[in-house]
Design an enzyme around this catalytic site. Structure first.
Site, PDB file in Angstrom:
ATOM      1  N   GLU A 158      -6.986  14.769 -31.859  1.00 46.15           N
ATOM      2  CA  GLU A 158      -7.659  13.468 -31.861  1.00 46.15           C
ATOM      3  C   GLU A 158      -6.946  12.514 -30.913  1.00 46.15           C
ATOM      4  OE1 GLU A 158      -8.373   9.933 -35.181  1.00 46.15           O
ATOM      5  OE2 GLU A 158      -8.323  12.032 -35.805  1.00 46.15           O
ATOM      6  N   GLU A 162      -8.372   2.017 -31.643  1.00 44.01           N
ATOM      7  CA  GLU A 162      -8.754   1.360 -32.888  1.00 44.01           C
ATOM      8  C   GLU A 162      -8.454  -0.138 -32.787  1.00 44.01           C
ATOM      9  OE1 GLU A 162      -8.141   4.720 -36.276  1.00 44.01           O
ATOM     10  OE2 GLU A 162      -6.301   3.862 -35.467  1.00 44.01           O
TER      11      GLU A 162
END
Length: 270
Positions: A158, A162
């Site tokens: 990943e 964010e």
């Protein structure tokens, strides 16, 4: 989270924070153990990615490219279930709504519902770009990231962008390789990411990952803090409220619908 589009198990926050993406974890994990899918990261060349370069201006939903998560929850720290009707297109913009609409059944009776959008195909080394406006508010995460895991027949890799709603003047980056994260970095943006649209990019190559904001490089990882991901991944976006992670996200108190919006996404294959 993804190719079978189910996720009911969450990694502990000590392995890091993005753990949202574990759909179909139990059966997929069993297959992974059976076929030895958790190979040592960094020692296996990346598998051939299916997807090639594209730009999507979000004029409408392209079902051949994207999928709307529907009728399930990631569980754990995710205090919302995914509903397809919380993903919308209007005026060349993709929106993800978070509100207190019920999400029963497969949503684990979470008190809130929200939207998640992800590609049907996986993508490898290249430049991943988005123009987005985050949602503000304590306890919220607006995201743009790449992900693969056991549901794709691969270990968990990943790469994250964010925006934490408690302070939308900052961006958090992170990456996971074979399920190991803990590579967070907090970037001061110099603007409020919830006040307008800005361009965020991940440039992922063999040997480094670079993050950009409005064309300016703001962070780089070269593997010195841990092996970098190598496996093809899905492109994803979601908006979610946390629970039990107040130290990270701040407490979430529902005061009405929140929305994160995305103007376009572009992937350039390297």
């Amino acid at each position: 989270m993804r190719s079978t589009m189910r996720s009911t198990t969450t990694q502990p926050r000590s392995t890091a924070r993005s753990r949202r993406r574990l759909l179909g974890l139990a059966p997929a994990l069993a297959l992974g153990l059976l076929f030895g899918l958790s190979a040592t990261p960094g020692l296996t060349p990346p598998a051939a990615a299916v997807g090639g370069s594209f730009t999507d201006n979000f004029d409408s939903h392209n079902g051949g490219r994207w999928n709307k998560a529907d009728g399930w929850s990631n569980g754990g720290m995710f205090n919302a279930g995914w509903r397809a009707d919380h993903v919308w297109h209007s005026g060349g913009v993709l929106g993800l709504n978070l509100n207190n609409t019920p999400c029963p059944g497969g949503c684990s009776n979470k008190p809130y519902a929200s939207g998640e959008y992800r590609t049907n195909e996986l993508y490898s080394y290249g430049r991943y770009e988005v123009r987005m406006k985050a949602a503000s508010g304590s306890g919220l995460v607006s995201s743009f990231f790449t992900y693969t895991g056991p549901s794709d027949g691969q270990p968990w890799d990943e790469i994250d962008v964010e925006i934490l709603g408690k302070n939308t003047w900052q961006m958090q980056t992170n990456y996971f390789t074979n399920g190991t994260g803990g590579h967070e970095a907090v970037i001061n943006l110099g603007f409020d990411a919830a006040a307008g649209y800005h361009n965020y990019a991940i440039e992922w190559r063999n040997g480094n990952i670079k993050w950009f904001v409005d064309g300016r490089q703001v962070h780089e990882e070269n593997g010195s803090r841990g092996a970098l991901p190598t496996r093809p991944q899905r492109i994803m976006m979601n908006l979610w409220p946390g629970t039990g992670v107040d130290g990270w996200l701040g407490p979430f108190n529902y005061t009405g619908q929140k929305t994160a919006t995305y103007d376009w996404v572009r992937y350039t294959q390297y």
